[in-house]
Write a protein that holds these residues in place. Sequence first.
Motif: not given
Length: 266
Positions: A24-28, A30-34, A93-94, A245-254
């Motif tokens: 989801k957008v918020m999951q993407i 989360f890592p960047l905001l953290g 968790k995401a 860096s997980y924001s990049l992974d989550f975005l790629n997965k989406k």
Amino acid sequence: VIISIVLLTTMKTYDDESDGIEPKVMQILFPLLGSICGLSTIGVIYYQASNSGHLLPDMITPPISLLGCQSPEHRTYQIGFAITGLILFLSVKAWKDIFFPEFLKVTPTSCRLVLFGGFLSSIGCIGQGIVTLDDDFMFRVQSKQPVSYQSLLHQWFAMSFFLGAAIHCYSTIFMCFGPKSAEHIYSTNSFLVKLCCIAPSFFAWPLAEALHPINDQVYTTQRRVNVGGVAQYITVISYILFFGSYSLDFLNKKMEKQNQRLGKEN
């Protein structure tokens, strides 16, 4: 550690067909905001401590924990790192929901270590943020008096963060270098970013631990304390950027999930 083990052992099981959820957008985010929250917290508390004259003479780069002992930086430290740890927990968790099922098929031991380390580091970050060092910590160290239970608890939480982050990050790199069937899960760019983020900590973390002020034999040399402080900043920033860096992974997965869905529709 106990909480992390409980979280790991009470997870739902995944079958061989499970491929993780679409982020989801918020999951993407989360890592960047953290990462932004963690880096901003370090910058703000350093500025507040320096501006308030709370840095000891000749101590230019004290360990981060010493920046949260006195007001006004004390409250900023608590709020900033508690929020950072919470967002980190949500990011882990995401990751569990998005990537864990895929890695579980090819490298079950390593991916469990990644998850355990992620939970441990997030809990440690929250704990050391809420339970700070006493304001007389450095006086006790310099005068060779026993530190308070509060300071000891803070150090245990901080150690949990460093240990958990190391387990998480190094296991991730090992996992991606492992079975060939795991190589495609993260993009090449993502893996290179992670490798660049974690590489400095491999040398900085042992140095930061060896030159920490709690070691009274080291504290006699302010220069060595400053060097240890720089090493700790490098280590913490490395871990924070790695998780970011997980924001990049989550975005790629989406995007991958969306392309798969479009392919099925066509």
